[in-house]
Design a protein around this motif. Structure first.
Motif, short mmCIF file in Angstrom:
data_model
loop_
_atom_site.label_atom_id
_atom_site.label_comp_id
_atom_site.label_asym_id
_atom_site.label_seq_id
_atom_site.Cartn_x
_atom_site.Cartn_y
_atom_site.Cartn_z
N TYR A 158 -1.88 42.72 -9.00
CA TYR A 158 -3.03 42.15 -9.70
C TYR A 158 -3.27 40.70 -9.27
O TYR A 158 -4.41 40.30 -9.05
N LEU A 159 -2.19 39.94 -9.11
CA LEU A 159 -2.34 38.57 -8.63
C LEU A 159 -2.92 38.53 -7.21
O LEU A 159 -3.78 37.70 -6.91
N ILE A 162 -6.64 39.21 -7.45
CA ILE A 162 -7.38 38.02 -7.90
C ILE A 162 -7.54 37.04 -6.74
O ILE A 162 -8.64 36.50 -6.53
#
Length: 178
Positions: A158-159, A162
């Motif tokens: 997820y990081l 982003i």
């Protein structure tokens, strides 16, 4: 050790080519073929003639096949059943004919996991290799370690997602300014 769908680096073919590479090539090919099949099928006029009950039956069979592959342990030919089952499910999702799994799109957490799934796919093996290199799974409770690997893979994925979105926005902005 071979479990469920893991082929990893062994066995080796002719002592130099990994069966894991064969599995990876199969996986990528399935995704590409499913995408182009759907693009072709959308241009076909007869797609509305198929009953929703047939779509539900096909989706049910694909889901049961995937669950079967996840449960059955050991290295065998059944491990590769994941590819036709996943392909069928991908095609139904791309055609927006998924009825049994449609409820999952109502949850924001599922959407966020879906957005980060590609990044998670890219980074999870690095995390597993680090755990294996430092022999962490054997030092601690392996079930907890496996759960932590899954959670950490999703967090890192997820990081990365982003960061990817921000980088793409910055590149588009710099193109329009330049």
């Amino acid at each position: 050790y071979y479990g469920n769908l893991s082929l990893n680096a062994y066995p080796m073919i002719a002592n130099w080519f990994s069966v894991g590479n064969v599995k990876a090539i199969c996986g990528m090919s399935v995704g590409v073929e499913a995408y182009y099949f759907v693009q072709y099928y959308k241009t076909y006029d007869g797609q509305n003639n198929i009953s929703n009950v047939i779509y539900i039956c096909i989706e049910s069979i694909a889901i049961v096949g995937i669950i079967y592959c996840l449960i059955v342990g050991g290295l065998c030919k059944r491990n590769f059943l994941i590819y036709p089952c996943t392909t069928i499910l991908l095609i139904l999702i791309l055609l927006r004919k998924d009825y049994l799994l449609k409820w999952t799109s109502k949850f924001p957490a599922v959407k966020k996991l879906g957005d980060a799934s590609y990044a998670t796919y890219l980074c999870h093996m690095i995390i597993i290799e680090c755990v294996d290199y430092y022999n962490i799974a054997n030092q601690y409770n392996s079930k907890i370690i496996y759960l932590l690997i899954c959670v950490f893979s999703f967090l890192v994925g997820y990081l990365l997602h982003i960061m990817d979105v921000k980088l793409r926005k910055k590149i588009r902005l710099s193109r329009t300014l330049g």
